[in-house]
Motif scaffolding. Structure first.
Motif, short mmCIF file in Angstrom:
data_model
loop_
_atom_site.label_atom_id
_atom_site.label_comp_id
_atom_site.label_asym_id
_atom_site.label_seq_id
_atom_site.Cartn_x
_atom_site.Cartn_y
_atom_site.Cartn_z
N ALA A 77 0.84 -1.20 0.00
CA ALA A 77 0.00 0.00 0.00
C ALA A 77 0.87 1.25 0.00
CB ALA A 77 -0.92 0.00 1.22
N LEU A 78 1.95 1.23 0.78
CA LEU A 78 2.82 2.40 0.87
C LEU A 78 3.55 2.65 -0.44
CD1 LEU A 78 4.28 1.82 4.41
CD2 LEU A 78 2.68 3.58 3.72
N LEU A 79 4.07 1.59 -1.05
CA LEU A 79 4.79 1.76 -2.31
C LEU A 79 3.84 2.26 -3.40
CD1 LEU A 79 7.07 -1.40 -2.33
CD2 LEU A 79 7.76 0.96 -1.99
N PHE A 80 2.63 1.69 -3.41
CA PHE A 80 1.62 2.09 -4.37
C PHE A 80 1.30 3.57 -4.20
CE2 PHE A 80 -2.89 0.80 -6.01
CZ PHE A 80 -2.73 1.68 -7.05
N GLY A 81 1.07 3.97 -2.96
CA GLY A 81 0.67 5.34 -2.68
C GLY A 81 1.76 6.35 -2.99
N MET A 82 3.02 6.00 -2.69
CA MET A 82 4.07 7.00 -2.82
C MET A 82 4.81 6.93 -4.14
SD MET A 82 5.71 7.26 0.86
CE MET A 82 4.90 6.69 2.28
N PHE A 83 4.92 5.75 -4.74
CA PHE A 83 5.74 5.65 -5.95
C PHE A 83 4.97 5.10 -7.15
CE2 PHE A 83 8.43 4.64 -2.21
CZ PHE A 83 9.06 5.87 -2.13
N TRP A 107 1.83 2.39 -9.03
CA TRP A 107 1.52 0.96 -9.07
C TRP A 107 2.64 0.14 -9.69
CZ3 TRP A 107 1.27 -1.82 -13.58
CH2 TRP A 107 1.17 -1.09 -14.76
N LYS A 108 3.45 0.77 -10.57
CA LYS A 108 4.51 -0.01 -11.23
C LYS A 108 5.55 -0.47 -10.22
CE LYS A 108 4.26 1.96 -15.79
NZ LYS A 108 4.74 3.09 -16.57
N GLY A 164 6.42 -8.71 -7.50
CA GLY A 164 6.98 -9.76 -8.36
C GLY A 164 8.35 -10.20 -7.89
N LEU A 165 9.21 -9.23 -7.58
CA LEU A 165 10.56 -9.58 -7.19
C LEU A 165 10.59 -10.21 -5.79
CD1 LEU A 165 12.46 -6.54 -8.69
CD2 LEU A 165 12.45 -8.89 -9.51
N PHE A 188 16.37 -3.72 -10.02
CA PHE A 188 15.62 -2.48 -9.89
C PHE A 188 16.42 -1.30 -10.43
CE2 PHE A 188 12.10 -3.70 -7.07
CZ PHE A 188 11.18 -2.73 -7.41
N ASN A 189 17.69 -1.20 -10.00
CA ASN A 189 18.51 -0.08 -10.43
C ASN A 189 18.72 -0.10 -11.94
OD1 ASN A 189 18.80 1.09 -7.97
ND2 ASN A 189 20.80 0.20 -7.52
N ALA A 190 18.78 -1.32 -12.52
CA ALA A 190 19.05 -1.44 -13.95
C ALA A 190 17.82 -1.05 -14.78
CB ALA A 190 19.49 -2.85 -14.27
N VAL A 191 16.62 -1.44 -14.34
CA VAL A 191 15.44 -1.22 -15.19
C VAL A 191 14.77 0.13 -14.95
CG1 VAL A 191 14.98 -3.67 -15.44
CG2 VAL A 191 13.80 -2.39 -13.65
N LEU A 192 15.03 0.77 -13.84
CA LEU A 192 14.32 2.04 -13.57
C LEU A 192 15.16 3.25 -13.93
CD1 LEU A 192 12.44 1.22 -10.27
CD2 LEU A 192 11.46 1.62 -12.52
#
Lengths: 79, 351
Positions: free
Chosen positions: B153-159, B161-162, B169-170, B347-351
């Motif tokens: 919920a926190l990741l969704f809210g702040m950063f 849905w992706k 997934g990871l 994460f660092n590679a794809v974002l």
């Protein structure tokens, strides 16, 4: 009657213990409420989520803090 | 008067269909109203919206209700889901599964089964007793704390849905792979002897049919919100306030040299090494995550740090020591930490 609270000492277990002791005192009963903290002893009751409550050797509750009405009904039934 | 308030309190349970419809409408209406709400609040305050303070306040008054709204929604739904999947049911589903399929199922069920880290050991033994293989049990044990509703919920809210989906997934992948590796290593002999004696001792336990009504499930949803949101809201408001505070005040590239995208290769393993012994829940780590990101740290490095804080902790290792021999604990921590480091790099590679 014999009441045991199963739990390894987390906050929820302590809260359960306190709620039961309060309910016992409120109903004016003289029942010993025991705490079972040893993991091997807890597993003997087949409980998977703590806190668990055992009354007269029977598991009546497992996982989460039980509600006040639930505790009251156990005490009433075991009287 | 009293009778009326009791009836009002009971109506969600007595009319579940109507309640769901209304709840969904109200939730979406509130969500749509967030932006005008924050703008209105800030315009009412004696600051100009495009000043530094104004934009920090706008950020705070938009993000706080948004994250809390998402959290209440997700936690409520999870509370209802929990009434369908008890640990006993999950155990019955996983009993006797082979490595591979079993690990995928265990990691997925880890997200939706009610779990508290203080029950990790009884759950662990309960699974082994019912004939759930060791590697499959570990997949559950990794995924249950790591991929949890508050973190999502926190990741969704702040950063967005992706990021939340990527974390999901990871996180699942780490849990699955770690479980398969531990299963392949055949480490049963590193269980404490009394635990080994209990393995497969209760195969085929009956699972009682679940006969709860929808009314009771909704009550459980409310109880879950009360329990979880009641506990984590101060951390969330604190975290967002911190994020809003550094919005413009602290130089953006403060952390960039050691935790940013172009930081040396060792920044991810370093973040994980710092995170593993730390002990807090998803809500407690969020203020730190906000602060690090606000100062220019890379998302992968920060998420790796967050995962290692939530999934592994020194107190948990101490509790597990009662049922596992040191070698198995070390393997468990090592495999999970390695998985998290990999996730950080991805994460660092794809974002």
């Amino acid at each position: 009657m014999e009441i045991k609270v199963l739990g390894t000492g987390c906050a929820n277990c302590k809260a359960t213990m306190k709620l039961i002791e309060e309910a016992v005192a409120a109903q004016g009963l003289t029942v010993q409420v025991q705490k079972v903290e040893d993991i091997q002893d807890i597993m003997r009751y087949g409980v998977m989520s703590t806190p668990g409550v055992v009354i007269d050797g029977k598991v009546v509750h497992a996982g989460g803090v039980p509600g006040k009405d639930k505790i009251a009904s156990w005490l009433a039934a075991a009287r | 008067m009293h009778a009326l308030s009791v009836r009002l309190k009971r109506w969600p349970s007595s009319h579940p269909g109507f309640f769901f419809l209304l709840a969904i409408c109200v939730w979406f209406a509130l969500y749509q109203g967030l932006e005008p709400f924050s703008a209105a609040v800030v315009s009412w305050l004696p600051v100009t919206p495009d000043s530094r303070l104004g934009s920090a306040l706008l950020f705070f008054f938009y993000d706080t209700p948004k994250v809390l709204l998402l959290l209440v929604g997700i936690v409520f739904v999870m509370g209802i889901v929990h009434t369908f999947v008890s640990p006993e049911r999950t155990r019955a589903l996983l009993s006797g599964r082979r490595l591979g399929v079993g690990n995928v199922m265990a990691a997925s069920l880890g997200i939706v089964t009610p779990f508290c880290s203080c029950s990790a050991v009884p759950l662990f033994i309960g699974f082994l007793q019912a004939g759930v293989p060791l590697g499959v049990t570990f997949s559950f044990l990794v995924s249950a704390p790591m991929v949890n509703e508050v973190a999502l919920a926190l990741l969704f809210g702040m950063f967005g849905w992706k990021v939340a989906a990527l974390y999901l997934g990871l996180g699942l992948s780490v849990a699955i792979v770690a479980g398969v590796v531990i299963g392949q290593l055949r480490m049963e002999r590193y269980l404490e002897d009394w635990v080994r004696a209990m393995q497969n001792s209760q195969v085929g336990l009956p699972v009682g049919a679940d006969s709860r009504s929808w009314g009771e499930r909704i009550e459980q949803g409310f109880r879950h919100v009360h329990e979880i949101v009641g506990k984590v809201w101060p951390y969330i408001i604190g975290g967002i306030a911190l994020g809003a505070g550094i919005h413009g005040y602290v130089p953006e590239d403060f952390m960039a040299s050691i935790m940013g995208k172009d930081a040396p290769w060792w920044s991810v393993p370093m973040a994980v090494a710092i995170g593993v012994p730390m002990y807090t829940n998803a809500a407690g780590v969020i203020p730190i995550v906000q602060a690090l990101l606000g100062k220019g740290a890379a998302l992968g490095t920060v998420l790796a740090f967050m995962m290692s804080v939530i999934a592994l902790s020194a107190p948990e290792m101490l509790i597990l020591r009662k049922v596992l021999k040191p070698r198995l604990i070390a393997t468990f921590a090592g495999v999970v930490a390695a998985g998290i480091v990999l996730v950080g790099y991805v994460f660092n590679a794809v974002l």
